[in-house]
Design an enzyme around this catalytic site. Structure first.
Site, PDB file in Angstrom:
ATOM      1  N   ASP A  24       0.861  -1.174   0.000  1.00  0.00           N
ATOM      2  CA  ASP A  24       0.000   0.000   0.000  1.00  0.00           C
ATOM      3  C   ASP A  24       0.908   1.238   0.000  1.00  0.00           C
ATOM      4  O   ASP A  24       2.119   1.126   0.261  1.00  0.00           O
ATOM      5  CB  ASP A  24      -0.860  -0.051   1.275  1.00  0.00           C
ATOM      6  CG  ASP A  24      -1.598   1.232   1.547  1.00  0.00           C
ATOM      7  OD1 ASP A  24      -2.267   1.727   0.626  1.00  0.00           O
ATOM      8  OD2 ASP A  24      -1.502   1.746   2.688  1.00  0.00           O
ATOM      9  N   ASP A  26      -0.298   5.111   0.874  1.00  0.00           N
ATOM     10  CA  ASP A  26      -0.612   6.098   1.920  1.00  0.00           C
ATOM     11  C   ASP A  26      -0.691   5.438   3.294  1.00  0.00           C
ATOM     12  O   ASP A  26      -1.462   4.502   3.498  1.00  0.00           O
ATOM     13  CB  ASP A  26      -1.934   6.799   1.596  1.00  0.00           C
ATOM     14  CG  ASP A  26      -1.792   7.718   0.398  1.00  0.00           C
ATOM     15  OD1 ASP A  26      -1.453   8.889   0.601  1.00  0.00           O
ATOM     16  OD2 ASP A  26      -1.995   7.254  -0.750  1.00  0.00           O
ATOM     17  N   ASP A 201      -1.963  -0.704   5.934  1.00  0.00           N
ATOM     18  CA  ASP A 201      -2.376  -0.101   7.215  1.00  0.00           C
ATOM     19  C   ASP A 201      -3.881   0.070   7.374  1.00  0.00           C
ATOM     20  O   ASP A 201      -4.339   0.526   8.412  1.00  0.00           O
ATOM     21  CB  ASP A 201      -1.720   1.278   7.367  1.00  0.00           C
ATOM     22  CG  ASP A 201      -2.337   2.306   6.429  1.00  0.00           C
ATOM     23  OD1 ASP A 201      -2.531   1.977   5.238  1.00  0.00           O
ATOM     24  OD2 ASP A 201      -2.652   3.418   6.885  1.00  0.00           O
TER      25      ASP A 201
HETATM   26 MG   LIG Z   1      -3.005   3.077   3.467  1.00  0.00          MG
END
Ligand SMILES: [Mg+2]
Length: 265
Positions: A24, A26, A201
């Site tokens: 991922d 961000d 996240d």
């Molecule tokens: Mg993310």
């Protein structure tokens, strides 16, 4: 368990051509900042990724951003970028949209135009994302937000698109199954790494976590390693389902640097 995970990374680092790195962006490679256009990937992390991109079977950024936007954040030509929640892939400068979604391109564009005409004057922001459309209403009065949700839902459903409502945004996408999990599956099937990790996240990363496990359980991968980036805003499953939990972008950096050490030998 995390001791064992670090040990495995060390083992993987000795055979980088067999390794796939999926991540991922961000909150995982770029710290979360007030607005997405302020995001930056730390230089040290970029150079680690560049080393890995040279040596691994594949290094891919997998993001909700458009693939082009994801590329602009990293600017590494050796990586591939799966963007728009699994709808499009950018590599070697060209964008490839998954075949099942292509018939909906004009429909999405049509909806975007309608939203610009109807909702633009009220203050809504219609973001051009290509194969999907996002209409943002965070900075408008609540009644305008309601009008946006109503309009996009009605028009989008009439056109046969799938509508989802998020925080301050309503999105329309082709009614085709695509997410970070299907993105990772496509890449594993094409690049055939023997072992792969995914770092993420947030909620949409869980699809990739689970798909990576399935790929291992069905033998498409020999080994899989799930790296969960712990944060206050992320869902508890990120920590619960991870093989290795790390703290923020810095922690992801440690994981990737350990792997990249193999490139020096
Ligand atoms: Mg993310």
């Amino acid at each position: 368990m995390s001791e064992r995970a670090w040990q495995r990374l060390e083992e993987w680092s000795r055979d980088l051509p067999s390794v796939g790195v999926f991540t991922d962006i961000d909150g995982t490679l770029a710290p979360i900042v007030p607005t997405p256009d302020m995001s930056e990937v730390p230089e040290k992390l970029r150079s680690t990724l560049s080393i890995l991109a040279d040596r691994c079977a594949i290094v891919a950024g997998v993001s909700g951003r458009t693939a082009r936007d994801a590329y602009d954040l990293l600017r590494l030509d050796g990586m591939v970028y799966f963007g728009n929640h699994g709808f499009e892939l950018l590599r070697d400068g060209a964008i490839w949209v998954i075949p099942e979604a292509r018939p909906y391109r004009e429909t999405v564009e049509h909806l975007e135009r309608r939203c610009r005409e109807e909702l633009g004057p009220l203050g809504a922001f219609v973001e051009s994302k290509g194969i999907t459309a996002s209409i943002h209403y965070r900075n408008v009065p609540p009644e305008v937000g309601e009008r946006c949700r109503e309009f996009v839902t009605r028009e989008g459903e009439r056109l046969g698109l799938r509508i989802t409502v998020g925080r301050g945004v309503v999105e329309a996408r082709p009614p085709v199954s695509a997410d970070k999990g299907t993105a990772v599956r496509r890449l594993v099937e094409e690049y055939r790494p023997k072992r792969a990790l995914f770092a993420g996240d947030d909620t949409t990363d869980l699809d990739a976590f689970r798909e990576l496990r399935r790929l291992r359980d069905t033998g498409a991968l020999k080994e899989a390693l799930i790296v969960g980036v712990e944060s206050e805003e992320g869902p508890p499953e990120i920590v619960r389902e991870a093989d290795l939990v790390v703290d923020g972008v810095e922690g992801v950096g440690s994981v990737l640097r350990l792997l990249a050490r193999g490139a020096a030998s």
